[in-house]
Design an enzyme around this catalytic site. Sequence first.
Site, PDB file in Angstrom:
ATOM      1  N   ARG A 190     -87.122  15.464-130.893  1.00 59.62           N
ATOM      2  CA  ARG A 190     -86.092  16.173-129.798  1.00 59.62           C
ATOM      3  C   ARG A 190     -86.636  16.176-128.440  1.00 59.62           C
ATOM      4  O   ARG A 190     -86.053  16.837-127.323  1.00 59.62           O
ATOM      5  CB  ARG A 190     -85.740  17.623-130.165  1.00 59.62           C
ATOM      6  CG  ARG A 190     -84.972  17.649-131.653  1.00 59.62           C
ATOM      7  CD  ARG A 190     -83.520  16.899-131.402  1.00 59.62           C
ATOM      8  NE  ARG A 190     -82.783  17.074-132.494  1.00 59.62           N
ATOM      9  CZ  ARG A 190     -82.649  16.429-133.595  1.00 59.62           C
ATOM     10  NH1 ARG A 190     -83.701  15.296-133.870  1.00 59.62           N
ATOM     11  NH2 ARG A 190     -81.778  16.536-134.765  1.00 59.62           N
ATOM     12  N   LEU A 191     -87.740  15.327-128.252  1.00 54.46           N
ATOM     13  CA  LEU A 191     -88.290  15.206-126.949  1.00 54.46           C
ATOM     14  C   LEU A 191     -87.487  13.900-126.122  1.00 54.46           C
ATOM     15  O   LEU A 191     -88.010  12.906-125.811  1.00 54.46           O
ATOM     16  CB  LEU A 191     -89.782  14.912-127.015  1.00 54.46           C
ATOM     17  CG  LEU A 191     -90.544  16.111-127.500  1.00 54.46           C
ATOM     18  CD1 LEU A 191     -92.119  15.825-127.508  1.00 54.46           C
ATOM     19  CD2 LEU A 191     -90.366  17.119-126.790  1.00 54.46           C
TER      20      LEU A 191
END
Length: 211
Positions: A190-191
Site C-alpha cells: 500500500r505504499l
Amino acid sequence: MELADIRREYSRGGLRRKDLLANPVEQFNLWLEQAVNAKLTDPTAMTVATVDETGQPFQRIVLLKNVEANGFVFYTNLASRKAEQIAHNHKVSLHFPWHPLERQVHITGVAEKLSTVENIKYFTSRPKESQLAAIASHQSSRISARGVLEGKFLELKQQFAKGEIPVPKFWGGYRVIPQTIEFWQGGEHRLHDRFLFSRESGGWHIDRLAP
C-alpha cells in the site's frame, strides 16, 4: 462475504519523479496510449463529478473524446443534469480508473462550452445511430417506459432515412481546462506513488503526495 477481507497486492511497479514528463497532459497521453495498447475495456471512460446548487455532488461515467494542450473534451446533452450543474458551478473533477494497470488519473479544472463549429464537426463524425440517439433522448428527463425512447428513435430513423441529421441545439461539448492533474501508481504494501501537477503562472509545479 466479508468486504474487509477483499484485498490484493499492487506489484506492477512504482512511479518515480524521473519517469514523469514535464507536461502533465503529455504524461496523460502517454498513459492513455498504454491503456489503449493494453486493450483495457473502455480506456477513455472517465468519471465526471459536478456539484449542484445545494452543494450535492453527482458523478457519472462519460467518454473522453479529445485531449488538447489546454483541456479534456467530452460531449453531452446541454439540458442534462450535468450541464445544468456546470452552468451553476464550472468547477468539475475527472477520474480515470485504469485498474488492470494499477493506475489512476485525477483531474480538477474548469469546464467551458465548445464552440458551435467544434460541436458540428464532432456531431457529423458520429455514426448515424448515435446522432439519432442524441436527438431522441432528452437526457436526465423522466420517461414512463423504455418503449417511449425506442419509439422516438425509430420515428427519427424513418424521418431522416435519406437525409442529413441536423445538429440539435441542445447538444454540445465541454472542454475541461485542468488546474491539477494527479498520477497514481499502485505500490507494494500500500505504499502507492502519487504525483500532483498544479498549474502555476508559466508552467506546472510537481509534488509527491503520501499514499
